[in-house]
Design a protein around this motif. Structure first.
Motif, PDB file in Angstrom:
ATOM      1  N   ARG A  50       0.977  -1.043  -0.033  1.00  0.00           N
ATOM      2  CA  ARG A  50      -0.126  -0.017   0.005  1.00  0.00           C
ATOM      3  C   ARG A  50       0.959   1.353   0.066  1.00  0.00           C
ATOM      4  O   ARG A  50       2.057   1.147   0.418  1.00  0.00           O
ATOM      5  CB  ARG A  50      -0.973   0.257   1.067  1.00  0.00           C
ATOM      6  N   ASN A  51       0.322   2.383  -0.509  1.00  0.00           N
ATOM      7  CA  ASN A  51       0.975   3.514  -0.495  1.00  0.00           C
ATOM      8  C   ASN A  51       1.024   3.688   1.034  1.00  0.00           C
ATOM      9  O   ASN A  51       0.142   3.567   1.953  1.00  0.00           O
ATOM     10  CB  ASN A  51       0.145   4.744  -1.007  1.00  0.00           C
ATOM     11  N   ILE A  52       2.158   4.437   1.479  1.00  0.00           N
ATOM     12  CA  ILE A  52       2.295   4.485   3.114  1.00  0.00           C
ATOM     13  C   ILE A  52       1.250   5.170   3.637  1.00  0.00           C
ATOM     14  O   ILE A  52       0.717   4.713   4.819  1.00  0.00           O
ATOM     15  CB  ILE A  52       3.735   5.097   3.366  1.00  0.00           C
ATOM     16  N   SER A  53       0.618   6.342   3.233  1.00  0.00           N
ATOM     17  CA  SER A  53      -0.660   7.092   3.946  1.00  0.00           C
ATOM     18  C   SER A  53      -1.695   5.975   3.868  1.00  0.00           C
ATOM     19  O   SER A  53      -2.419   6.014   4.977  1.00  0.00           O
ATOM     20  CB  SER A  53      -0.528   8.457   3.285  1.00  0.00           C
ATOM     21  N   GLU A  54      -2.040   5.531   2.722  1.00  0.00           N
ATOM     22  CA  GLU A  54      -3.250   4.677   2.811  1.00  0.00           C
ATOM     23  C   GLU A  54      -3.258   3.438   3.645  1.00  0.00           C
ATOM     24  O   GLU A  54      -3.923   3.257   4.375  1.00  0.00           O
ATOM     25  CB  GLU A  54      -3.594   4.245   1.195  1.00  0.00           C
ATOM     26  N   GLY A  55      -1.846   2.881   3.705  1.00  0.00           N
ATOM     27  CA  GLY A  55      -1.770   1.683   4.593  1.00  0.00           C
ATOM     28  C   GLY A  55      -1.737   1.981   5.964  1.00  0.00           C
ATOM     29  O   GLY A  55      -2.245   1.343   6.673  1.00  0.00           O
ATOM     30  N   ALA A  56      -1.121   3.145   6.247  1.00  0.00           N
ATOM     31  CA  ALA A  56      -1.437   3.558   7.762  1.00  0.00           C
ATOM     32  C   ALA A  56      -3.003   4.045   8.216  1.00  0.00           C
ATOM     33  O   ALA A  56      -3.314   3.439   9.156  1.00  0.00           O
ATOM     34  CB  ALA A  56      -0.508   4.942   7.890  1.00  0.00           C
ATOM     35  N   PHE A  57      -3.406   4.528   7.253  1.00  0.00           N
ATOM     36  CA  PHE A  57      -4.846   4.883   7.521  1.00  0.00           C
ATOM     37  C   PHE A  57      -5.858   3.507   7.794  1.00  0.00           C
ATOM     38  O   PHE A  57      -6.647   3.412   8.640  1.00  0.00           O
ATOM     39  CB  PHE A  57      -5.683   5.822   6.751  1.00  0.00           C
TER      40      PHE A  57
ATOM     41  N   PHE B 288      -0.036  -1.797  -4.407  1.00  0.00           N
ATOM     42  CA  PHE B 288      -1.456  -2.001  -4.448  1.00  0.00           C
ATOM     43  C   PHE B 288      -2.388  -0.977  -5.079  1.00  0.00           C
ATOM     44  O   PHE B 288      -3.315  -1.030  -5.865  1.00  0.00           O
ATOM     45  CB  PHE B 288      -1.826  -2.608  -3.212  1.00  0.00           C
ATOM     46  N   ASP B 289      -2.136   0.240  -4.544  1.00  0.00           N
ATOM     47  CA  ASP B 289      -3.072   1.318  -4.970  1.00  0.00           C
ATOM     48  C   ASP B 289      -3.050   1.788  -6.309  1.00  0.00           C
ATOM     49  O   ASP B 289      -4.037   2.200  -6.904  1.00  0.00           O
ATOM     50  CB  ASP B 289      -2.677   2.457  -3.970  1.00  0.00           C
TER      51      ASP B 289
END
Length: 130
Positions: free
Chosen positions: A35-42, A90-91
């Motif tokens: 995942r993109n790091i921001s999407e994965g974190a959220f 993934f994104d």
């Protein structure tokens, strides 16, 4: 096999999987969609809220969060070799996962139609169709 829970953290079980695959003559490929790091974190934070009743704020959660991407890649590399790793964002691929796997990775001329599914995880834009 497709699983977001398969992380190869159980060393004995993972070694058994790798040995069994080699003994059977399989050319193992591990497709890792990151995942993109921001999407994965959220997404990780949302899961904790929903499933485990997380009480920390998002900023507090981020102070301790480690997506462990590097750890997973090292485990797979140790078990199957670096050539077994296929890493994609993934994104960037989520709208074409069947094509990614069947056409791009397996090189087949066949690509099944993707069924529409609702992403039941909380996202920044609410529920989204994948």
């Amino acid at each position: 096999m497709c699983s977001s829970d398969l992380d190869f953290s159980d060393e004995e079980r993972s070694t058994h999987i790798a040995d069994a695959a080699r003994d059977a003559g399989y050319d193992m490929k591990v497709i890792y969609l990151v995942r993109n790091i921001s999407e994965g974190a959220f997404s990780a934070y949302s899961q904790l809220l929903k499933v485990h009743g997380e009480t920390r704020s998002f900023s507090e959660f981020l102070q301790d969060w480690d997506p462990q991407y590097a750890l997973f890649l090292q485990r797979v590399s140790n078990l199957f070799g670096k050539e077994a790793l296929i890493v994609r964002n993934f994104d960037a691929q989520k709208s074409r996962l069947a094509e990614l796997i069947f056409s791009d990775i397996l090189g087949l001329d066949f690509c099944p139609k993707e069924a529409q599914a609702v992403n039941r995880s909380l996202t920044q834009i609410g529920r989204a169709h994948v």
